[in-house]
Design an enzyme around this catalytic site. Structure first.
Site, mmCIF file in Angstrom:
data_model
loop_
_atom_site.group_PDB
_atom_site.id
_atom_site.type_symbol
_atom_site.label_atom_id
_atom_site.label_comp_id
_atom_site.label_asym_id
_atom_site.label_seq_id
_atom_site.Cartn_x
_atom_site.Cartn_y
_atom_site.Cartn_z
ATOM 1 N N PRO A 184 -2.353 9.025 -2.981
ATOM 2 C CA PRO A 184 -2.151 8.196 -1.783
ATOM 3 C C PRO A 184 -3.000 6.926 -1.709
ATOM 4 O O PRO A 184 -2.793 6.111 -0.804
ATOM 5 C CB PRO A 184 -2.504 9.144 -0.625
ATOM 6 C CG PRO A 184 -3.306 10.232 -1.222
ATOM 7 C CD PRO A 184 -2.904 10.353 -2.647
ATOM 8 N N HIS B 265 -0.933 -5.400 9.960
ATOM 9 C CA HIS B 265 -2.274 -5.652 9.400
ATOM 10 C C HIS B 265 -2.166 -6.756 8.353
ATOM 11 O O HIS B 265 -1.388 -6.646 7.416
ATOM 12 C CB HIS B 265 -2.834 -4.391 8.744
ATOM 13 C CG HIS B 265 -3.281 -3.357 9.729
ATOM 14 N ND1 HIS B 265 -4.382 -2.553 9.518
ATOM 15 C CD2 HIS B 265 -2.791 -3.001 10.928
ATOM 16 C CE1 HIS B 265 -4.531 -1.740 10.551
ATOM 17 N NE2 HIS B 265 -3.572 -1.995 11.418
ATOM 18 N N TYR C 73 -0.458 -4.273 -3.304
ATOM 19 C CA TYR C 73 -0.602 -3.514 -2.051
ATOM 20 C C TYR C 73 0.563 -3.786 -1.102
ATOM 21 O O TYR C 73 1.105 -2.863 -0.498
ATOM 22 C CB TYR C 73 -1.932 -3.870 -1.385
ATOM 23 C CG TYR C 73 -2.335 -2.892 -0.304
ATOM 24 C CD1 TYR C 73 -2.876 -1.647 -0.632
ATOM 25 C CD2 TYR C 73 -2.166 -3.194 1.040
ATOM 26 C CE1 TYR C 73 -3.236 -0.739 0.350
ATOM 27 C CE2 TYR C 73 -2.528 -2.300 2.031
ATOM 28 C CZ TYR C 73 -3.070 -1.069 1.679
ATOM 29 O OH TYR C 73 -3.420 -0.174 2.655
ATOM 30 N N LYS D 253 1.740 4.129 -1.564
ATOM 31 C CA LYS D 253 3.044 3.744 -2.126
ATOM 32 C C LYS D 253 4.155 4.785 -1.993
ATOM 33 O O LYS D 253 5.332 4.452 -2.140
ATOM 34 C CB LYS D 253 2.884 3.433 -3.629
ATOM 35 C CG LYS D 253 2.158 2.141 -3.902
ATOM 36 C CD LYS D 253 3.043 0.934 -3.670
ATOM 37 C CE LYS D 253 2.292 -0.364 -3.666
ATOM 38 N NZ LYS D 253 2.131 -0.985 -2.357
ATOM 39 N N TYR E 131 -11.310 0.771 2.720
ATOM 40 C CA TYR E 131 -11.346 1.610 1.525
ATOM 41 C C TYR E 131 -12.770 1.526 0.987
ATOM 42 O O TYR E 131 -13.206 0.443 0.584
ATOM 43 C CB TYR E 131 -10.379 1.089 0.461
ATOM 44 C CG TYR E 131 -8.913 1.295 0.774
ATOM 45 C CD1 TYR E 131 -8.229 0.411 1.612
ATOM 46 C CD2 TYR E 131 -8.205 2.363 0.218
ATOM 47 C CE1 TYR E 131 -6.874 0.595 1.894
ATOM 48 C CE2 TYR E 131 -6.850 2.544 0.491
ATOM 49 C CZ TYR E 131 -6.197 1.664 1.327
ATOM 50 O OH TYR E 131 -4.862 1.847 1.602
HETATM 51 P P1 RFL Z 1 9.413 14.518 1.507
HETATM 52 O O1 RFL Z 1 8.835 13.734 2.658
HETATM 53 O O2 RFL Z 1 8.549 15.519 0.867
HETATM 54 O O3 RFL Z 1 10.741 15.200 2.068
HETATM 55 C C1 RFL Z 1 11.410 16.205 1.361
HETATM 56 C C2 RFL Z 1 12.139 17.087 2.372
HETATM 57 O O4 RFL Z 1 12.904 18.046 1.659
HETATM 58 C C3 RFL Z 1 12.747 19.306 2.283
HETATM 59 N N1 RFL Z 1 13.026 20.363 1.281
HETATM 60 C C4 RFL Z 1 14.159 21.097 1.250
HETATM 61 N N2 RFL Z 1 15.241 21.089 2.027
HETATM 62 C C5 RFL Z 1 16.226 21.966 1.713
HETATM 63 N N3 RFL Z 1 16.166 22.846 0.691
HETATM 64 C C6 RFL Z 1 15.090 22.865 -0.127
HETATM 65 N N4 RFL Z 1 15.032 23.717 -1.156
HETATM 66 C C7 RFL Z 1 14.024 21.971 0.137
HETATM 67 N N5 RFL Z 1 12.827 21.734 -0.455
HETATM 68 C C8 RFL Z 1 12.236 20.762 0.258
HETATM 69 C C9 RFL Z 1 11.322 19.300 2.787
HETATM 70 O O5 RFL Z 1 11.121 20.251 3.823
HETATM 71 C C10 RFL Z 1 11.170 17.866 3.255
HETATM 72 O O6 RFL Z 1 11.500 17.695 4.620
HETATM 73 O O7 RFL Z 1 9.961 13.555 0.358
HETATM 74 P P2 RFL Z 1 10.551 12.075 0.405
HETATM 75 O O8 RFL Z 1 11.644 11.967 1.429
HETATM 76 O O9 RFL Z 1 10.816 11.706 -1.002
HETATM 77 O O10 RFL Z 1 9.355 11.160 0.981
HETATM 78 C C11 RFL Z 1 8.173 10.959 0.253
HETATM 79 C C12 RFL Z 1 6.985 10.749 1.212
HETATM 80 O O11 RFL Z 1 6.969 11.789 2.168
HETATM 81 C C13 RFL Z 1 5.650 10.682 0.456
HETATM 82 O O12 RFL Z 1 5.777 9.948 -0.728
HETATM 83 C C14 RFL Z 1 4.535 10.027 1.309
HETATM 84 O O13 RFL Z 1 4.198 10.818 2.418
HETATM 85 C C15 RFL Z 1 3.284 9.790 0.454
HETATM 86 N N6 RFL Z 1 2.167 9.223 1.227
HETATM 87 C C16 RFL Z 1 2.093 7.875 1.552
HETATM 88 N N7 RFL Z 1 3.092 7.052 1.198
HETATM 89 C C17 RFL Z 1 3.057 5.741 1.592
HETATM 90 O O14 RFL Z 1 3.964 4.984 1.249
HETATM 91 N N8 RFL Z 1 2.044 5.206 2.362
HETATM 92 C C18 RFL Z 1 1.002 5.994 2.761
HETATM 93 O O15 RFL Z 1 0.130 5.504 3.484
HETATM 94 C C19 RFL Z 1 0.983 7.369 2.337
HETATM 95 N N9 RFL Z 1 -0.010 8.170 2.702
HETATM 96 C C20 RFL Z 1 1.134 10.063 1.661
HETATM 97 C C21 RFL Z 1 0.050 9.506 2.408
HETATM 98 C C22 RFL Z 1 1.178 11.432 1.414
HETATM 99 C C23 RFL Z 1 0.159 12.228 1.876
HETATM 100 N N10 RFL Z 1 0.273 13.590 1.599
HETATM 101 C C24 RFL Z 1 0.222 14.583 2.601
HETATM 102 C C25 RFL Z 1 0.688 13.987 0.287
HETATM 103 C C26 RFL Z 1 -0.960 10.297 2.872
HETATM 104 C C27 RFL Z 1 -0.935 11.647 2.593
HETATM 105 C C28 RFL Z 1 -2.070 12.454 3.095
HETATM 106 C C1 PHB Z 2 -2.857 6.733 6.152
HETATM 107 O O1 PHB Z 2 -3.099 6.082 7.186
HETATM 108 O O2 PHB Z 2 -2.466 7.901 6.183
HETATM 109 C C2 PHB Z 2 -3.076 6.102 4.828
HETATM 110 C C3 PHB Z 2 -3.398 4.762 4.769
HETATM 111 C C4 PHB Z 2 -3.620 4.165 3.525
HETATM 112 C C5 PHB Z 2 -3.530 4.927 2.382
HETATM 113 C C6 PHB Z 2 -3.200 6.273 2.446
HETATM 114 C C7 PHB Z 2 -2.977 6.867 3.679
HETATM 115 O O3 PHB Z 2 -3.778 4.347 1.179
#
Ligand code: RFL
Ligand code: PHB
Length: 388
Positions: free
Chosen positions: A292, A72, A384, A296, A200
Protein backbone atom coordinates in the site's frame (compact mmCIF):
# COMPACT_ATOMS: atom_id res chain seq x y z
CA UNK A 1 -30.48 -16.91 -15.18
CA UNK A 2 -28.85 -15.44 -18.25
CA UNK A 3 -26.81 -12.25 -18.61
CA UNK A 4 -24.14 -10.82 -20.88
CA UNK A 5 -21.36 -10.49 -18.28
CA UNK A 6 -21.22 -12.47 -15.03
CA UNK A 7 -19.08 -10.53 -12.57
CA UNK A 8 -17.58 -12.27 -9.53
CA UNK A 9 -16.92 -9.87 -6.64
CA UNK A 10 -18.46 -6.56 -5.58
CA UNK A 11 -15.26 -4.70 -4.74
CA UNK A 12 -14.39 -1.51 -6.58
CA UNK A 13 -13.41 -3.51 -9.70
CA UNK A 14 -16.62 -5.57 -10.00
CA UNK A 15 -19.03 -2.76 -9.11
CA UNK A 16 -17.41 -0.20 -11.39
CA UNK A 17 -17.27 -2.70 -14.27
CA UNK A 18 -20.98 -3.40 -13.85
CA UNK A 19 -21.72 0.34 -13.76
CA UNK A 20 -19.59 1.16 -16.85
CA UNK A 21 -21.16 -1.71 -18.82
CA UNK A 22 -24.65 -0.55 -17.85
CA UNK A 23 -23.88 2.92 -19.24
CA UNK A 24 -23.23 1.19 -22.59
CA UNK A 25 -26.45 -0.81 -22.39
CA UNK A 26 -24.65 -4.07 -21.48
CA UNK A 27 -26.23 -6.28 -18.81
CA UNK A 28 -24.36 -7.90 -15.96
CA UNK A 29 -24.99 -9.74 -12.70
CA UNK A 30 -22.59 -9.25 -9.78
CA UNK A 31 -22.04 -12.14 -7.33
CA UNK A 32 -20.60 -11.20 -3.91
CA UNK A 33 -19.87 -13.58 -1.05
CA UNK A 34 -20.12 -10.95 1.70
CA UNK A 35 -23.12 -8.88 2.81
CA UNK A 36 -23.81 -5.39 1.55
CA UNK A 37 -23.31 -4.05 5.07
CA UNK A 38 -19.90 -5.73 5.21
CA UNK A 39 -18.57 -4.42 1.87
CA UNK A 40 -19.85 -0.93 2.70
CA UNK A 41 -17.99 -0.77 6.00
CA UNK A 42 -14.62 -2.52 5.40
CA UNK A 43 -11.83 0.03 5.77
CA UNK A 44 -9.19 -0.14 3.06
CA UNK A 45 -7.74 2.39 0.61
CA UNK A 46 -7.98 6.14 0.75
CA UNK A 47 -6.06 7.77 -2.09
CA UNK A 48 -7.65 8.32 -5.52
CA UNK A 49 -5.54 9.41 -8.48
CA UNK A 50 -6.75 12.07 -10.89
CA UNK A 51 -7.51 9.40 -13.52
CA UNK A 52 -9.67 7.48 -11.02
CA UNK A 53 -11.54 10.66 -10.09
CA UNK A 54 -12.08 11.40 -13.79
CA UNK A 55 -13.57 7.96 -14.44
CA UNK A 56 -15.89 8.23 -11.40
CA UNK A 57 -16.92 11.78 -12.36
CA UNK A 58 -17.41 11.04 -16.06
CA UNK A 59 -19.54 7.99 -15.28
CA UNK A 60 -21.80 10.01 -12.97
CA UNK A 61 -20.84 8.57 -9.56
CA UNK A 62 -18.48 11.33 -8.40
CA UNK A 63 -20.91 13.71 -6.73
CA UNK A 64 -20.29 12.73 -3.09
CA UNK A 65 -16.55 12.29 -3.75
CA UNK A 66 -16.39 15.88 -5.02
CA UNK A 67 -18.33 17.15 -2.01
CA UNK A 68 -16.77 15.06 0.77
CA UNK A 69 -13.36 13.99 -0.54
CA UNK A 70 -10.35 16.13 0.31
CA UNK A 71 -8.20 17.34 -2.57
CA UNK A 72 -4.49 17.14 -1.66
CA UNK A 73 -1.91 19.05 -3.69
CA UNK A 74 1.13 17.57 -1.99
CA UNK A 75 2.45 15.33 0.78
CA UNK A 76 5.42 15.29 3.13
CA UNK A 77 8.38 12.94 3.19
CA UNK A 78 9.86 12.92 6.71
CA UNK A 79 13.27 11.53 7.61
CA UNK A 80 16.21 12.42 9.84
CA UNK A 81 13.99 14.75 11.88
CA UNK A 82 13.01 16.94 8.90
CA UNK A 83 9.88 17.15 6.77
CA UNK A 84 10.14 17.84 3.03
CA UNK A 85 7.08 18.70 0.95
CA UNK A 86 6.51 17.02 -2.41
CA UNK A 87 4.41 19.58 -4.24
CA UNK A 88 2.29 17.44 -6.57
CA UNK A 89 0.54 20.35 -8.23
CA UNK A 90 3.70 22.29 -8.96
CA UNK A 91 5.60 19.22 -10.18
CA UNK A 92 2.83 17.58 -12.21
CA UNK A 93 -0.15 19.97 -12.45
CA UNK A 94 -2.22 17.21 -10.83
CA UNK A 95 -3.57 16.31 -7.40
CA UNK A 96 -5.03 13.33 -5.52
CA UNK A 97 -8.26 13.01 -3.53
CA UNK A 98 -8.48 11.34 -0.15
CA UNK A 99 -11.86 9.58 -0.15
CA UNK A 100 -12.32 6.18 1.50
CA UNK A 101 -12.72 3.07 -0.66
CA UNK A 102 -15.88 2.00 1.21
CA UNK A 103 -17.45 5.35 0.30
CA UNK A 104 -16.69 4.64 -3.39
CA UNK A 105 -18.33 1.23 -2.84
CA UNK A 106 -21.44 2.85 -1.33
CA UNK A 107 -21.71 5.26 -4.27
CA UNK A 108 -21.40 2.42 -6.80
CA UNK A 109 -23.87 0.11 -5.04
CA UNK A 110 -26.37 2.96 -4.88
CA UNK A 111 -25.93 3.71 -8.59
CA UNK A 112 -26.37 0.05 -9.54
CA UNK A 113 -29.48 -0.27 -7.38
CA UNK A 114 -30.98 2.93 -8.79
CA UNK A 115 -30.50 1.53 -12.30
CA UNK A 116 -32.14 -1.79 -11.34
CA UNK A 117 -28.81 -3.65 -11.55
CA UNK A 118 -28.58 -7.17 -10.15
CA UNK A 119 -26.22 -7.52 -7.19
CA UNK A 120 -26.47 -10.81 -5.33
CA UNK A 121 -24.94 -10.68 -1.84
CA UNK A 122 -24.07 -13.56 0.46
CA UNK A 123 -23.53 -16.07 -2.38
CA UNK A 124 -21.59 -19.27 -1.65
CA UNK A 125 -19.72 -21.98 -3.60
CA UNK A 126 -19.10 -19.89 -6.74
CA UNK A 127 -17.64 -22.10 -9.50
CA UNK A 128 -16.72 -21.22 -13.10
CA UNK A 129 -17.44 -23.56 -16.03
CA UNK A 130 -16.58 -23.79 -19.74
CA UNK A 131 -14.56 -20.56 -19.67
CA UNK A 132 -12.62 -21.71 -22.74
CA UNK A 133 -15.83 -21.70 -24.82
CA UNK A 134 -18.06 -18.79 -25.88
CA UNK A 135 -20.78 -20.08 -23.54
CA UNK A 136 -19.23 -19.87 -20.07
CA UNK A 137 -21.42 -20.34 -16.98
CA UNK A 138 -21.23 -19.90 -13.25
CA UNK A 139 -22.82 -21.95 -10.48
CA UNK A 140 -23.33 -20.83 -6.89
CA UNK A 141 -25.58 -21.12 -3.87
CA UNK A 142 -27.88 -18.25 -2.96
CA UNK A 143 -30.23 -18.29 0.07
CA UNK A 144 -29.38 -21.98 0.39
CA UNK A 145 -30.56 -22.78 -3.16
CA UNK A 146 -28.29 -23.86 -6.04
CA UNK A 147 -28.27 -21.35 -8.92
CA UNK A 148 -26.71 -20.94 -12.36
CA UNK A 149 -25.90 -18.01 -14.63
CA UNK A 150 -25.18 -18.42 -18.34
CA UNK A 151 -23.17 -15.56 -19.80
CA UNK A 152 -21.08 -14.41 -22.77
CA UNK A 153 -18.18 -13.35 -20.52
CA UNK A 154 -17.02 -13.88 -16.94
CA UNK A 155 -15.13 -11.10 -15.16
CA UNK A 156 -13.09 -12.31 -12.18
CA UNK A 157 -13.08 -9.28 -9.86
CA UNK A 158 -12.94 -11.33 -6.66
CA UNK A 159 -9.70 -10.08 -5.15
CA UNK A 160 -6.51 -11.89 -4.26
CA UNK A 161 -8.22 -14.79 -2.43
CA UNK A 162 -11.03 -15.31 -4.94
CA UNK A 163 -11.91 -18.34 -7.09
CA UNK A 164 -11.39 -16.79 -10.53
CA UNK A 165 -7.60 -16.82 -10.75
CA UNK A 166 -7.38 -20.49 -9.66
CA UNK A 167 -9.99 -21.24 -12.39
CA UNK A 168 -7.62 -19.99 -15.12
CA UNK A 169 -5.86 -22.73 -17.13
CA UNK A 170 -2.54 -23.44 -15.43
CA UNK A 171 -0.67 -24.10 -18.69
CA UNK A 172 1.47 -21.12 -19.65
CA UNK A 173 0.66 -19.17 -16.48
CA UNK A 174 3.40 -17.19 -14.85
CA UNK A 175 3.22 -15.55 -11.42
CA UNK A 176 5.63 -12.90 -10.16
CA UNK A 177 5.79 -12.34 -6.42
CA UNK A 178 7.67 -10.61 -3.63
CA UNK A 179 6.58 -10.93 -0.01
CA UNK A 180 7.96 -8.23 2.30
CA UNK A 181 9.30 -9.14 5.74
CA UNK A 182 7.02 -6.60 7.47
CA UNK A 183 3.39 -5.53 7.68
CA UNK A 184 1.45 -2.37 8.46
CA UNK A 185 -0.31 -1.78 11.75
CA UNK A 186 -3.32 0.40 10.86
CA UNK A 187 -5.48 2.44 13.24
CA UNK A 188 -8.57 4.60 12.92
CA UNK A 189 -8.71 7.47 15.38
CA UNK A 190 -11.36 9.96 16.44
CA UNK A 191 -9.37 13.17 16.22
CA UNK A 192 -8.94 16.25 14.08
CA UNK A 193 -6.23 15.99 11.37
CA UNK A 194 -2.67 16.45 12.64
CA UNK A 195 -1.56 17.70 9.25
CA UNK A 196 -3.25 19.18 6.16
CA UNK A 197 -1.47 16.60 3.98
CA UNK A 198 -0.25 13.00 4.28
CA UNK A 199 3.12 12.36 5.93
CA UNK A 200 5.24 9.38 4.83
CA UNK A 201 7.95 8.98 7.48
CA UNK A 202 11.11 6.90 7.51
CA UNK A 203 12.67 6.35 10.94
CA UNK A 204 15.20 3.88 12.35
CA UNK A 205 12.30 2.30 14.26
CA UNK A 206 10.47 1.77 10.96
CA UNK A 207 8.08 3.45 8.53
CA UNK A 208 4.97 5.41 9.59
CA UNK A 209 2.18 7.10 7.63
CA UNK A 210 -0.16 9.83 8.82
CA UNK A 211 -3.26 9.84 6.64
CA UNK A 212 -6.81 11.04 7.10
CA UNK A 213 -10.41 10.03 6.43
CA UNK A 214 -12.45 13.10 7.39
CA UNK A 215 -12.25 16.21 9.58
CA UNK A 216 -13.05 13.98 12.59
CA UNK A 217 -11.50 10.58 11.69
CA UNK A 218 -7.81 9.96 11.02
CA UNK A 219 -6.02 6.94 9.53
CA UNK A 220 -2.47 6.09 10.59
CA UNK A 221 -0.14 3.19 9.93
CA UNK A 222 3.25 2.02 11.15
CA UNK A 223 5.55 -0.76 10.01
CA UNK A 224 5.32 -3.86 12.22
CA UNK A 225 6.03 -7.57 12.32
CA UNK A 226 3.44 -9.14 9.97
CA UNK A 227 2.91 -11.97 12.47
CA UNK A 228 2.34 -9.67 15.44
CA UNK A 229 -1.10 -9.46 17.05
CA UNK A 230 -3.09 -6.28 17.70
CA UNK A 231 -3.58 -7.58 21.27
CA UNK A 232 0.09 -6.85 21.97
CA UNK A 233 -0.43 -3.18 21.23
CA UNK A 234 -2.02 -1.02 23.92
CA UNK A 235 -3.11 2.47 22.87
CA UNK A 236 -0.19 3.97 24.83
CA UNK A 237 2.31 1.75 23.07
CA UNK A 238 0.86 2.68 19.66
CA UNK A 239 1.03 6.41 20.39
CA UNK A 240 4.59 6.31 21.67
CA UNK A 241 5.66 4.45 18.51
CA UNK A 242 3.85 6.89 16.22
CA UNK A 243 5.22 9.94 18.05
CA UNK A 244 8.76 8.57 17.88
CA UNK A 245 8.58 7.79 14.16
CA UNK A 246 6.82 10.91 12.87
CA UNK A 247 7.98 13.84 15.00
CA UNK A 248 11.19 15.76 14.27
CA UNK A 249 12.93 19.01 15.06
CA UNK A 250 10.36 21.46 13.70
CA UNK A 251 7.93 21.39 16.63
CA UNK A 252 5.15 19.53 14.71
CA UNK A 253 3.26 17.11 16.97
CA UNK A 254 0.87 14.26 16.18
CA UNK A 255 -2.62 14.80 17.66
CA UNK A 256 -3.84 11.80 19.67
CA UNK A 257 -7.45 10.65 19.91
CA UNK A 258 -9.61 7.64 20.66
CA UNK A 259 -8.40 4.61 18.71
CA UNK A 260 -11.50 2.71 17.54
CA UNK A 261 -10.02 0.20 15.12
CA UNK A 262 -6.71 -1.68 14.90
CA UNK A 263 -5.57 -4.12 12.23
CA UNK A 264 -2.40 -5.63 10.77
CA UNK A 265 -1.95 -6.16 7.04
CA UNK A 266 0.72 -8.15 5.21
CA UNK A 267 2.62 -6.64 2.32
CA UNK A 268 3.24 -8.26 -1.04
CA UNK A 269 3.87 -7.46 -4.68
CA UNK A 270 2.23 -9.94 -7.05
CA UNK A 271 1.36 -10.16 -10.73
CA UNK A 272 -0.34 -13.13 -12.40
CA UNK A 273 -0.18 -13.45 -16.15
CA UNK A 274 -2.02 -13.63 -18.50
CA UNK A 275 -5.09 -11.79 -17.18
CA UNK A 276 -7.37 -13.54 -19.66
CA UNK A 277 -8.12 -17.01 -21.03
CA UNK A 278 -11.03 -17.80 -23.33
CA UNK A 279 -14.01 -15.82 -22.05
CA UNK A 280 -12.60 -15.29 -18.51
CA UNK A 281 -10.97 -11.94 -17.70
CA UNK A 282 -9.34 -10.98 -14.38
CA UNK A 283 -9.27 -7.42 -13.04
CA UNK A 284 -7.95 -5.68 -9.92
CA UNK A 285 -6.52 -7.58 -6.94
CA UNK A 286 -7.56 -10.89 -8.53
CA UNK A 287 -4.68 -10.40 -10.96
CA UNK A 288 -2.17 -8.25 -9.08
CA UNK A 289 -1.29 -6.87 -5.66
CA UNK A 290 0.89 -3.96 -4.63
CA UNK A 291 2.07 -3.02 -1.15
CA UNK A 292 0.00 0.00 0.00
CA UNK A 293 2.96 2.41 0.22
CA UNK A 294 2.32 3.82 -3.27
CA UNK A 295 -1.51 3.93 -2.80
CA UNK A 296 -2.02 2.21 -6.16
CA UNK A 297 -4.21 -0.89 -5.59
CA UNK A 298 -7.65 0.67 -5.94
CA UNK A 299 -6.44 2.90 -8.77
CA UNK A 300 -5.18 -0.12 -10.72
CA UNK A 301 -8.48 -1.93 -10.21
CA UNK A 302 -10.23 1.11 -11.72
CA UNK A 303 -7.89 1.35 -14.72
CA UNK A 304 -8.21 -2.41 -15.41
CA UNK A 305 -12.00 -2.34 -15.53
CA UNK A 306 -12.01 0.82 -17.59
CA UNK A 307 -10.01 -1.07 -20.25
CA UNK A 308 -12.10 -4.21 -19.89
CA UNK A 309 -15.39 -2.29 -20.21
CA UNK A 310 -14.16 -0.65 -23.41
CA UNK A 311 -13.13 -4.02 -24.81
CA UNK A 312 -16.51 -5.61 -24.04
CA UNK A 313 -18.28 -2.56 -25.43
CA UNK A 314 -16.32 -2.86 -28.70
CA UNK A 315 -17.22 -6.54 -28.89
CA UNK A 316 -20.97 -5.87 -28.68
CA UNK A 317 -21.09 -2.62 -30.63
CA UNK A 318 -18.59 -3.27 -33.41
CA UNK A 319 -18.49 -7.03 -33.39
CA UNK A 320 -14.73 -7.23 -32.94
CA UNK A 321 -12.71 -8.65 -30.07
CA UNK A 322 -9.62 -6.66 -30.99
CA UNK A 323 -9.43 -4.59 -27.77
CA UNK A 324 -10.29 -7.62 -25.66
CA UNK A 325 -7.51 -9.61 -27.28
CA UNK A 326 -4.92 -7.10 -26.14
CA UNK A 327 -6.47 -6.51 -22.68
CA UNK A 328 -3.58 -8.11 -20.73
CA UNK A 329 -1.00 -6.33 -22.85
CA UNK A 330 -2.71 -2.93 -22.45
CA UNK A 331 -3.37 -3.35 -18.72
CA UNK A 332 0.21 -4.44 -18.08
CA UNK A 333 1.65 -1.08 -19.07
CA UNK A 334 0.12 0.59 -16.01
CA UNK A 335 0.34 -2.45 -13.78
CA UNK A 336 4.11 -2.85 -14.04
CA UNK A 337 4.71 0.90 -13.63
CA UNK A 338 2.61 0.77 -10.46
CA UNK A 339 4.34 -2.42 -9.29
CA UNK A 340 7.68 -0.72 -9.75
CA UNK A 341 6.62 2.47 -7.99
CA UNK A 342 5.04 0.64 -5.02
CA UNK A 343 8.12 -1.54 -4.62
CA UNK A 344 10.38 1.52 -4.82
CA UNK A 345 8.43 3.56 -2.23
CA UNK A 346 8.29 0.53 0.04
CA UNK A 347 12.03 -0.16 -0.29
CA UNK A 348 12.97 3.48 0.25
CA UNK A 349 10.80 4.09 3.32
CA UNK A 350 10.85 0.87 5.38
CA UNK A 351 13.59 -0.52 7.56
CA UNK A 352 14.87 -3.99 6.70
CA UNK A 353 16.10 -6.04 9.67
CA UNK A 354 18.83 -7.68 7.59
CA UNK A 355 20.11 -4.45 5.97
CA UNK A 356 23.83 -3.82 6.31
CA UNK A 357 25.08 -0.42 7.50
CA UNK A 358 26.01 0.24 3.85
CA UNK A 359 22.45 -0.45 2.68
CA UNK A 360 21.01 1.83 5.39
CA UNK A 361 23.22 4.74 4.34
CA UNK A 362 22.41 4.25 0.66
CA UNK A 363 18.71 4.24 1.54
CA UNK A 364 19.08 7.56 3.39
CA UNK A 365 21.05 9.03 0.48
CA UNK A 366 18.27 8.02 -1.87
CA UNK A 367 15.70 9.97 0.17
CA UNK A 368 18.03 12.96 0.25
CA UNK A 369 18.37 12.70 -3.50
CA UNK A 370 14.59 12.66 -3.95
CA UNK A 371 14.06 15.86 -1.97
CA UNK A 372 17.18 17.64 -3.26
CA UNK A 373 16.70 16.91 -6.96
CA UNK A 374 13.69 18.39 -8.73
CA UNK A 375 14.02 15.68 -11.38
CA UNK A 376 13.77 12.90 -8.76
CA UNK A 377 10.92 14.65 -6.93
CA UNK A 378 9.09 15.05 -10.24
CA UNK A 379 9.48 11.36 -11.04
CA UNK A 380 8.07 10.48 -7.62
CA UNK A 381 5.19 12.96 -7.99
CA UNK A 382 4.30 11.75 -11.51
CA UNK A 383 4.11 8.19 -10.30
CA UNK A 384 2.11 9.13 -7.20
CA UNK A 385 -0.59 11.02 -9.11
CA UNK A 386 -0.61 8.29 -11.78
CA UNK A 387 0.58 10.50 -14.64
CA UNK A 388 1.73 7.56 -16.76
P1 RFL B 1 -11.45 -6.38 -3.54
O1 RFL B 1 -11.71 -5.01 -2.98
O2 RFL B 1 -10.68 -7.32 -2.71
O3 RFL B 1 -12.89 -6.99 -3.88
C1 RFL B 1 -13.07 -8.34 -4.19
C2 RFL B 1 -14.49 -8.73 -3.78
O4 RFL B 1 -14.71 -10.08 -4.18
C3 RFL B 1 -15.38 -10.76 -3.13
N1 RFL B 1 -15.10 -12.21 -3.27
C4 RFL B 1 -16.00 -13.11 -3.73
N2 RFL B 1 -17.26 -12.97 -4.14
C5 RFL B 1 -17.89 -14.10 -4.55
N3 RFL B 1 -17.34 -15.33 -4.55
C6 RFL B 1 -16.06 -15.50 -4.15
N4 RFL B 1 -15.49 -16.71 -4.16
C7 RFL B 1 -15.33 -14.36 -3.71
N5 RFL B 1 -14.07 -14.17 -3.25
C8 RFL B 1 -13.95 -12.86 -2.98
C9 RFL B 1 -14.81 -10.14 -1.87
O5 RFL B 1 -15.66 -10.35 -0.76
C10 RFL B 1 -14.69 -8.68 -2.27
O6 RFL B 1 -15.84 -7.93 -1.95
O7 RFL B 1 -10.75 -6.31 -4.97
P2 RFL B 1 -10.79 -5.21 -6.12
O8 RFL B 1 -12.21 -4.87 -6.48
O9 RFL B 1 -9.86 -5.69 -7.17
O10 RFL B 1 -10.20 -3.87 -5.46
C11 RFL B 1 -8.86 -3.79 -5.05
C12 RFL B 1 -8.72 -2.83 -3.85
O11 RFL B 1 -9.66 -3.20 -2.86
C13 RFL B 1 -7.30 -2.83 -3.28
O12 RFL B 1 -6.35 -2.86 -4.31
C14 RFL B 1 -7.02 -1.58 -2.41
O13 RFL B 1 -7.80 -1.58 -1.24
C15 RFL B 1 -5.54 -1.51 -2.04
N6 RFL B 1 -5.22 -0.38 -1.16
C16 RFL B 1 -5.07 0.92 -1.64
N7 RFL B 1 -5.26 1.17 -2.94
C17 RFL B 1 -5.19 2.46 -3.40
O14 RFL B 1 -5.35 2.68 -4.59
N8 RFL B 1 -4.95 3.54 -2.57
C18 RFL B 1 -4.76 3.36 -1.24
O15 RFL B 1 -4.59 4.34 -0.52
C19 RFL B 1 -4.79 2.01 -0.72
N9 RFL B 1 -4.60 1.78 0.57
C20 RFL B 1 -5.07 -0.59 0.22
C21 RFL B 1 -4.77 0.52 1.07
C22 RFL B 1 -5.27 -1.86 0.77
C23 RFL B 1 -5.14 -2.02 2.12
N10 RFL B 1 -5.35 -3.32 2.60
C24 RFL B 1 -6.29 -3.61 3.62
C25 RFL B 1 -4.78 -4.41 1.89
C26 RFL B 1 -4.64 0.35 2.42
C27 RFL B 1 -4.79 -0.91 2.95
C28 RFL B 1 -4.62 -1.04 4.42
C1 PHB C 1 -4.87 5.43 3.52
O1 PHB C 1 -5.29 6.55 3.85
O2 PHB C 1 -5.44 4.39 3.85
C2 PHB C 1 -3.62 5.33 2.73
C3 PHB C 1 -3.04 6.48 2.25
C4 PHB C 1 -1.85 6.39 1.52
C5 PHB C 1 -1.28 5.16 1.30
C6 PHB C 1 -1.87 4.00 1.78
C7 PHB C 1 -3.05 4.09 2.50
O3 PHB C 1 -0.11 5.08 0.61
Amino acid sequence: MRTQVAIIGAGPAGLLLSHLLHLQGIESIVLESRTRQDIESTIRAGVLEQGTMDILNDSGVGERMRAEGALHHGFDLAFDGQRHRIDLRELTGKAITVYAQHEVIKDLVKAREAAGGQLLFGVRDVALHDTATDKPWVTFTHHGEPARIDADFIAGCDGFHGVSRPAMPQDGREDYQRIYPFGWFGILVEAPPSSDELIYARHERGFALVSTRSPTVQRMYFQCDPNDSVDHWSDDRIWSELHARTEGHDGWRLTEGKIFQKNIIGMRSFVSTPMQAGRLYLAGDAAHIVPPTGAKGLNLAVSDVNLLARGIEQFYQQGTGERLERYTQDAFKRIWRAEYFSWWMTSMLHTFADASSFQREVQRAELENVVASRAMATALAENYVGAF
